[in-house]
Design a protein around this motif. Sequence first.
Motif, mmCIF file in Angstrom:
data_model
loop_
_atom_site.group_PDB
_atom_site.id
_atom_site.type_symbol
_atom_site.label_atom_id
_atom_site.label_comp_id
_atom_site.label_asym_id
_atom_site.label_seq_id
_atom_site.Cartn_x
_atom_site.Cartn_y
_atom_site.Cartn_z
ATOM 1 N N ALA A 15 0.513 -1.224 -0.095
ATOM 2 C CA ALA A 15 0.190 -0.228 -0.357
ATOM 3 C C ALA A 15 1.135 1.199 0.252
ATOM 4 O O ALA A 15 0.752 2.155 -0.983
ATOM 5 N N SER A 16 2.121 0.549 0.553
ATOM 6 C CA SER A 16 2.580 2.252 0.594
ATOM 7 C C SER A 16 3.437 2.703 -0.625
ATOM 8 O O SER A 16 3.830 4.060 -0.823
ATOM 9 N N TRP A 17 3.942 1.540 -1.239
ATOM 10 C CA TRP A 17 4.606 1.832 -2.737
ATOM 11 C C TRP A 17 3.583 1.739 -3.989
ATOM 12 O O TRP A 17 3.972 2.774 -4.796
ATOM 13 N N LEU A 18 2.516 1.233 -3.758
ATOM 14 C CA LEU A 18 1.119 1.828 -4.208
ATOM 15 C C LEU A 18 1.576 3.286 -4.381
ATOM 16 O O LEU A 18 1.168 3.936 -5.707
ATOM 17 N N THR A 19 0.704 3.683 -3.879
ATOM 18 C CA THR A 19 0.717 5.336 -2.713
ATOM 19 C C THR A 19 1.724 6.327 -3.357
ATOM 20 O O THR A 19 1.891 7.206 -3.887
ATOM 21 N N PHE A 20 3.357 5.880 -3.642
ATOM 22 C CA PHE A 20 4.127 6.761 -3.725
ATOM 23 C C PHE A 20 3.965 6.412 -4.919
ATOM 24 O O PHE A 20 4.497 7.507 -5.810
ATOM 25 N N SER A 21 4.368 5.543 -5.623
ATOM 26 C CA SER A 21 4.417 5.156 -7.397
ATOM 27 C C SER A 21 2.840 6.286 -7.729
ATOM 28 O O SER A 21 3.007 6.366 -8.863
ATOM 29 N N LEU A 22 1.501 5.870 -7.581
ATOM 30 C CA LEU A 22 0.835 6.133 -8.244
ATOM 31 C C LEU A 22 0.075 7.982 -8.067
ATOM 32 O O LEU A 22 -0.456 8.517 -8.321
ATOM 33 N N VAL A 23 0.743 8.276 -6.225
ATOM 34 C CA VAL A 23 0.215 9.386 -6.060
ATOM 35 C C VAL A 23 1.379 10.791 -5.523
ATOM 36 O O VAL A 23 1.403 11.510 -6.491
ATOM 37 N N ILE A 24 2.140 10.459 -5.201
ATOM 38 C CA ILE A 24 2.806 11.457 -4.653
ATOM 39 C C ILE A 24 3.992 11.182 -5.758
ATOM 40 O O ILE A 24 4.472 12.835 -6.429
ATOM 41 N N GLN A 25 4.632 10.121 -6.309
ATOM 42 C CA GLN A 25 5.831 11.007 -7.509
ATOM 43 C C GLN A 25 4.760 11.541 -8.952
ATOM 44 O O GLN A 25 5.925 12.079 -8.808
ATOM 45 N N LYS A 27 3.411 13.757 -8.505
ATOM 46 C CA LYS A 27 3.414 15.372 -7.865
ATOM 47 C C LYS A 27 5.106 15.636 -8.002
ATOM 48 O O LYS A 27 5.002 16.724 -8.183
#
Length: 54
Positions: A15-25, A27
């Motif tokens: 979940a943390s890597w998906l959040t980083f890959s799809l949301v934060i990266q 931006k």
Amino acid sequence: MPQLNPNPWFPIMLASWLTFSLVIQPKLTAFISTNNPAKTTTTTKTMPWTWPWT
């Protein structure tokens, strides 16, 4: 030993890597820096070091 049980930690990691890959990266990659480094073409002449014991 609870550290060897991947059951609670693997979904958290995914979940943390998906959040980083799809949301934060996206931006972060869309951010344009306003302070671009200037390209300098000046070269400095270096002098060889004189060793006192030689």
